[in-house]
Design an enzyme around this catalytic site. Structure first.
Site, PDB file in Angstrom:
ATOM      1  N   SER A  66       0.789  -1.235   0.000  1.00  0.00           N
ATOM      2  CA  SER A  66       0.000   0.000   0.000  1.00  0.00           C
ATOM      3  C   SER A  66       0.820   1.284   0.000  1.00  0.00           C
ATOM      4  CB  SER A  66      -0.947   0.014   1.206  1.00  0.00           C
ATOM      5  OG  SER A  66      -1.979  -0.928   1.024  1.00  0.00           O
ATOM      6  N   LYS A  69       0.391   3.507  -2.918  1.00  0.00           N
ATOM      7  CA  LYS A  69      -0.790   4.373  -3.026  1.00  0.00           C
ATOM      8  C   LYS A  69      -0.427   5.850  -2.891  1.00  0.00           C
ATOM      9  CE  LYS A  69      -3.613   0.607  -1.205  1.00  0.00           C
ATOM     10  NZ  LYS A  69      -4.383   0.078  -0.061  1.00  0.00           N
ATOM     11  N   TYR A 193      -4.070  -2.420 -10.221  1.00  0.00           N
ATOM     12  CA  TYR A 193      -3.962  -2.229  -8.764  1.00  0.00           C
ATOM     13  C   TYR A 193      -3.086  -3.307  -8.123  1.00  0.00           C
ATOM     14  CZ  TYR A 193      -5.363  -2.243  -3.840  1.00  0.00           C
ATOM     15  OH  TYR A 193      -5.349  -2.254  -2.468  1.00  0.00           O
ATOM     16  N   TYR A 245      -4.352   3.315   8.104  1.00  0.00           N
ATOM     17  CA  TYR A 245      -5.678   2.744   8.283  1.00  0.00           C
ATOM     18  C   TYR A 245      -6.251   3.144   9.639  1.00  0.00           C
ATOM     19  CZ  TYR A 245      -3.406   0.052   4.624  1.00  0.00           C
ATOM     20  OH  TYR A 245      -2.697  -0.302   3.525  1.00  0.00           O
ATOM     21  N   VAL A 263       1.318  -3.735   3.918  1.00  0.00           N
ATOM     22  CA  VAL A 263       1.301  -5.017   4.627  1.00  0.00           C
ATOM     23  C   VAL A 263       2.531  -5.871   4.328  1.00  0.00           C
ATOM     24  CG1 VAL A 263      -1.205  -5.100   4.911  1.00  0.00           C
ATOM     25  CG2 VAL A 263      -0.143  -6.158   2.884  1.00  0.00           C
TER      26      VAL A 263
END
Length: 311
Positions: A66, A69, A193, A245, A263
């Site tokens: 992530s 992103k 993605y 998160y 992760v």
């Protein structure tokens, strides 16, 4: 800032982390990530002068997941500007990164660009007008350009592993498609993605790629403007509030820097005007963030007085 003080702090923190028994749990729901040695630890800090303080597994590539992103958000804002915010919000989620409940409640508009649904929506915007291979190539070239390193690649084994097991991401994408949030075929958007999340980078490469966020949108070594200072500031704000998160508040409380986790166990952190930082420790906490990565960054900001909230 003394290079000696920084080098010593980084080396001592790496030594401390090597002694820790509490290493968290590696991500097991992506089979390729489950195989990573939880004893790995790398830390790299790059200051404004380009001095690199590195320790541990600083040059071992890992799956950034992530963290990608941050860079797809930067690309999407370059393409669409504030139009992007019509399809994704800017608020912390307070829910798991792959939650579908919140998406249903908010009629398909993801809460922010760093949860999975939000990043899928951002990826869809980058894909529009391109073939998946072209969009993926653009993302990878951008990462290589920022890091100054063309050896950065996508780990195809990780990408395939995610595609085989990414049923919840497919559910999120199909749900958004039903509300008209996604423009492209779901399988194309998901393919891009999964592959950009599977980019493999070392801490050194990642810290280099993130430097523009620490210096008002500019690479301090070349003077090249990647984004405007205002956009860099806003990306940092989103990293601070949404980058971990539903552990984002805890990270801000303990570390006090904008950061984005993945992760794969990596964290990219930004000390504005001072340094770009990358840490890797594969074991995760309950919220899906690197456990020892956060502990190491907390120690670093304390020693260097880098928290944005004061020394």
């Amino acid at each position: 800032m003394s290079n000696y003080l920084l080098d010593r702090a980084v080396a001592e923190i790496a030594d401390e982390m090597a002694q820790r028994a509490d290493r968290g749990e590696v991500a097991s729901y992506i089979p390729e990530l489950a195989r990573v040695d939880p004893k790995r630890f790398g830390l790299v800090v790059i200051d404004a002068d380009g001095h690199v303080a590195a320790a541990g597994d600083a040059d071992v590539p890992f799956s950034i997941q992530s963290i990608s992103k941050v860079f797809t958000l930067t690309l999407a804002l370059g393409k669409a500007g504030d139009r992007l915010w019509r399809r994704v919000g800017r608020e912390p989620s307070g829910s798991a990164f792959n939650s579908i409940v919140q998406l249903e409640h908010e009629r398909g508009i993801p809460r922010n660009p760093f949860i999975n649904a939000g990043a899928i929506a951002v990826t869809d915007l980058i894909l529009s007008g391109h073939q998946p291979r072209e969009a993926l190539g653009e993302i990878l070239r951008f990462m290589q350009f920022l890091a100054g390193d063309t050896s950065i690649v996508i780990d195809d084994a990780v990408a395939k592993s995610e595609q085989r097991t990414g049923f919840r991401n497919a559910a999120l994408a199909n749900y958004m498609k039903s509300f008209g949030v996604l423009d492209n075929p779901v399988e194309y958007t998901l393919g891009v993605y999964f592959h950009h999340c599977a980019i493999a980078m070392s801490c050194r490469q990642l810290a280099m790629a993130g430097r523009f966020l620490a210096y008002n949108g500019q690479n301090p070594s070349t003077g090249h403007n990647v984004v405007s200072s205002e956009r860099a500031r806003r990306i940092n704000a989103l990293m601070l509030t949404c980058g971990h998160y539903d552990g984002s508040g805890e990270f801000a409380y303990r570390v006090g820097l904008p950061g984005k986790s993945g992760v794969g166990g990596g964290i990219l952190a930004v000390a504005p005007g001072k340094a770009s930082i990358a840490v890797w420790a594969p074991g995760l906490d309950a919220a899906g963030n690197s456990h020892l990565g956060r502990v190491a960054l907390e120690a670093l900001t304390k020693r260097m007085g880098w928290s944005i909230f004061g020394v």
